[in-house]
Design a protein around this motif. Sequence first.
Motif, mmCIF file in Angstrom:
data_model
loop_
_atom_site.group_PDB
_atom_site.id
_atom_site.type_symbol
_atom_site.label_atom_id
_atom_site.label_comp_id
_atom_site.label_asym_id
_atom_site.label_seq_id
_atom_site.Cartn_x
_atom_site.Cartn_y
_atom_site.Cartn_z
ATOM 1 N N SER A 1 -2.047 18.332 34.777
ATOM 2 C CA SER A 1 -2.424 17.880 36.082
ATOM 3 C C SER A 1 -3.715 16.852 36.109
ATOM 4 O O SER A 1 -3.670 16.036 37.084
ATOM 5 C CB SER A 1 -2.778 19.052 37.051
ATOM 6 O OG SER A 1 -3.862 19.721 36.653
ATOM 7 N N ASN A 2 -4.427 16.841 34.921
ATOM 8 C CA ASN A 2 -5.538 15.944 34.894
ATOM 9 C C ASN A 2 -5.086 14.652 33.878
ATOM 10 O O ASN A 2 -6.060 13.994 33.503
ATOM 11 C CB ASN A 2 -6.635 16.619 34.224
ATOM 12 C CG ASN A 2 -7.191 17.650 35.003
ATOM 13 O OD1 ASN A 2 -7.334 17.486 36.283
ATOM 14 N ND2 ASN A 2 -7.368 18.873 34.560
ATOM 15 N N SER A 3 -4.050 14.704 33.642
ATOM 16 C CA SER A 3 -3.614 13.624 32.769
ATOM 17 C C SER A 3 -3.451 12.267 33.387
ATOM 18 O O SER A 3 -3.258 12.241 34.735
ATOM 19 C CB SER A 3 -2.209 13.777 32.004
ATOM 20 O OG SER A 3 -1.020 13.800 33.017
ATOM 21 N N THR A 4 -3.470 10.905 32.726
ATOM 22 C CA THR A 4 -3.059 9.712 33.255
ATOM 23 C C THR A 4 -1.761 9.832 33.933
ATOM 24 O O THR A 4 -1.738 9.059 34.993
ATOM 25 C CB THR A 4 -3.228 8.780 32.246
ATOM 26 O OG1 THR A 4 -4.332 8.815 31.476
ATOM 27 C CG2 THR A 4 -2.928 7.297 32.723
ATOM 28 N N PHE A 5 -0.820 10.401 33.468
ATOM 29 C CA PHE A 5 0.464 10.318 34.370
ATOM 30 C C PHE A 5 0.443 10.868 35.657
ATOM 31 O O PHE A 5 0.784 10.183 36.446
ATOM 32 C CB PHE A 5 1.557 11.445 33.515
ATOM 33 C CG PHE A 5 2.951 11.778 34.123
ATOM 34 C CD1 PHE A 5 3.872 10.695 34.135
ATOM 35 C CD2 PHE A 5 3.092 12.856 34.848
ATOM 36 C CE1 PHE A 5 4.983 10.798 34.937
ATOM 37 C CE2 PHE A 5 4.132 12.909 35.558
ATOM 38 C CZ PHE A 5 5.267 12.063 35.509
ATOM 39 N N TYR A 6 -0.476 12.152 35.737
ATOM 40 C CA TYR A 6 -0.351 12.766 37.213
ATOM 41 C C TYR A 6 -1.245 12.081 37.983
ATOM 42 O O TYR A 6 -1.109 11.725 39.190
ATOM 43 C CB TYR A 6 -0.840 14.191 37.184
ATOM 44 C CG TYR A 6 0.159 15.094 36.659
ATOM 45 C CD1 TYR A 6 1.295 15.456 37.420
ATOM 46 C CD2 TYR A 6 0.081 15.585 35.248
ATOM 47 C CE1 TYR A 6 2.190 16.072 36.958
ATOM 48 C CE2 TYR A 6 0.891 16.679 34.990
ATOM 49 C CZ TYR A 6 2.083 16.828 35.793
ATOM 50 O OH TYR A 6 3.034 17.885 35.424
ATOM 51 N N GLN A 7 -2.464 11.268 37.378
ATOM 52 C CA GLN A 7 -3.257 10.310 38.246
ATOM 53 C C GLN A 7 -2.482 9.181 38.855
ATOM 54 O O GLN A 7 -2.767 8.583 39.981
ATOM 55 C CB GLN A 7 -4.387 9.865 37.548
ATOM 56 C CG GLN A 7 -5.434 11.067 37.196
ATOM 57 C CD GLN A 7 -5.966 12.012 38.279
ATOM 58 O OE1 GLN A 7 -6.220 11.003 39.115
ATOM 59 N NE2 GLN A 7 -5.572 13.282 38.097
ATOM 60 N N GLU A 8 -1.605 8.717 37.998
ATOM 61 C CA GLU A 8 -0.818 7.424 38.285
ATOM 62 C C GLU A 8 0.291 7.681 39.453
ATOM 63 O O GLU A 8 0.422 7.372 40.405
ATOM 64 C CB GLU A 8 -0.032 6.723 37.203
ATOM 65 C CG GLU A 8 0.781 5.382 37.505
ATOM 66 C CD GLU A 8 1.301 4.958 36.459
ATOM 67 O OE1 GLU A 8 1.848 3.829 36.301
ATOM 68 O OE2 GLU A 8 1.150 5.560 35.198
ATOM 69 N N LEU A 9 0.860 9.004 39.373
ATOM 70 C CA LEU A 9 1.834 9.535 40.181
ATOM 71 C C LEU A 9 1.349 9.725 41.764
ATOM 72 O O LEU A 9 1.787 9.760 42.630
ATOM 73 C CB LEU A 9 2.449 11.048 40.010
ATOM 74 C CG LEU A 9 3.539 11.001 38.963
ATOM 75 C CD1 LEU A 9 4.100 12.355 38.764
ATOM 76 C CD2 LEU A 9 4.984 10.046 39.654
ATOM 77 N N LEU A 10 -0.222 10.235 42.013
ATOM 78 C CA LEU A 10 -0.872 10.264 42.881
ATOM 79 C C LEU A 10 -0.523 9.216 43.925
ATOM 80 O O LEU A 10 -0.820 9.103 45.003
ATOM 81 C CB LEU A 10 -2.371 10.486 42.848
ATOM 82 C CG LEU A 10 -2.517 12.026 42.318
ATOM 83 C CD1 LEU A 10 -4.310 11.993 41.780
ATOM 84 C CD2 LEU A 10 -2.073 13.072 43.042
ATOM 85 N N ASN A 11 -0.363 7.791 43.312
ATOM 86 C CA ASN A 11 -0.307 6.559 44.028
ATOM 87 C C ASN A 11 1.190 6.563 44.733
ATOM 88 O O ASN A 11 1.242 5.767 45.523
ATOM 89 C CB ASN A 11 -0.900 5.441 43.266
ATOM 90 C CG ASN A 11 -2.091 5.594 42.935
ATOM 91 O OD1 ASN A 11 -3.212 5.834 43.508
ATOM 92 N ND2 ASN A 11 -2.500 5.046 41.544
ATOM 93 N N TYR A 12 2.122 7.223 43.946
ATOM 94 C CA TYR A 12 3.289 7.036 44.460
ATOM 95 C C TYR A 12 3.913 8.280 44.977
ATOM 96 O O TYR A 12 4.877 8.458 45.541
ATOM 97 C CB TYR A 12 4.106 6.894 43.073
ATOM 98 C CG TYR A 12 3.906 5.336 42.575
ATOM 99 C CD1 TYR A 12 4.814 4.272 43.009
ATOM 100 C CD2 TYR A 12 3.034 5.166 41.619
ATOM 101 C CE1 TYR A 12 4.491 2.976 42.531
ATOM 102 C CE2 TYR A 12 2.722 3.766 41.217
ATOM 103 C CZ TYR A 12 3.577 2.995 41.612
ATOM 104 O OH TYR A 12 3.501 1.575 41.111
ATOM 105 N N SER A 13 2.966 9.328 45.558
ATOM 106 C CA SER A 13 3.695 10.504 46.228
ATOM 107 C C SER A 13 2.756 10.868 47.238
ATOM 108 O O SER A 13 1.585 10.615 47.054
ATOM 109 C CB SER A 13 3.991 11.556 45.094
ATOM 110 O OG SER A 13 2.695 11.923 44.343
ATOM 111 N N LYS A 14 3.293 11.484 48.252
ATOM 112 C CA LYS A 14 2.487 12.053 49.258
ATOM 113 C C LYS A 14 1.482 13.033 48.695
ATOM 114 O O LYS A 14 0.245 13.283 49.089
ATOM 115 C CB LYS A 14 3.240 12.264 50.369
ATOM 116 C CG LYS A 14 2.677 12.868 51.814
ATOM 117 C CD LYS A 14 3.683 13.647 52.710
ATOM 118 C CE LYS A 14 4.427 12.474 53.371
ATOM 119 N NZ LYS A 14 5.225 12.908 54.503
ATOM 120 N N ARG A 15 2.117 14.102 47.891
ATOM 121 C CA ARG A 15 1.401 15.152 47.249
ATOM 122 C C ARG A 15 1.972 15.646 46.509
ATOM 123 O O ARG A 15 3.451 15.337 46.254
ATOM 124 C CB ARG A 15 0.985 16.105 48.200
ATOM 125 C CG ARG A 15 1.868 16.836 49.087
ATOM 126 C CD ARG A 15 1.414 17.304 50.352
ATOM 127 N NE ARG A 15 2.235 17.827 51.394
ATOM 128 C CZ ARG A 15 2.574 18.988 51.735
ATOM 129 N NH1 ARG A 15 2.137 20.077 51.105
ATOM 130 N NH2 ARG A 15 3.805 19.111 52.524
#
Length: 247
Positions: free
Chosen positions: A194-208
């Motif tokens: 959940s701390n990976s770059t992948f998840y950080q990028e997903l935060l910009n594309y998902s409500k939560r």
Amino acid sequence: MMDVRFEGMKDKLKNVKKVIVVCSSKGGVGKSTLSYIISCILSEDMVVGVCDFDFTGPSLHILFRTDMSFTESDGINPPEIYKNLFFLSVTFFSKDKPLAIRGSSISDVILELLAITNWDGVETIVIDTPPTITDTILEILKYFHDAEFFVVSSNSILSYSTVLKFISIIVERTGRLPILVMNDISGVGFGNKSNSTFYQELLNYSKRTIFFPYLNNIEEYYGKIEDIRKIESVRKFKRELNFYEKI
């Protein structure tokens, strides 16, 4: 020229307050299982309609363990398979055989079904879709651009590689951010992903993003709606979704 079935669909759905579309960028991530769980926990508190629109591989009738079918009266009436839970499946018409259809035929089937289905008293509809960007999901994006989209992903690199592209299409077509449900289908946990770059990028594309833990022996809960509602991780999932305030 507007298809008259579209107006019929809008009329049949006019009293439905929310449409939830459960989808995924690839198969095998637990999408139908989560459609089943979401339907079970929602119907504790409201009247829910469930649509299985996976034309080639419908499976919700197996998860619900039902062989009930619809009745007809000025359209079709989905059976109430459990209290506050009404079910519509393409298996009603295909007799559990795959429907080899594509393109405009997909649109015809979706419009036809929704234009003749009576959802009297139903407050929320949950739609289970086939995996990946198919004609079905593209049609649903067109007709239900105000829906809440729940994108299901497993914690595998194969799912990671496709989910962001999938979400970007939803955002592009609807202007709405989906909810990402990370499903631990393997039981290995999420670790520090959940701390990976992948998840950080997903935060910009998902409500939560919501993490759903591994459920051992899930098949034992098929058709056991009361039992699955009592599982603590399912109760926690319901609290995290917070249907009443967030949706």
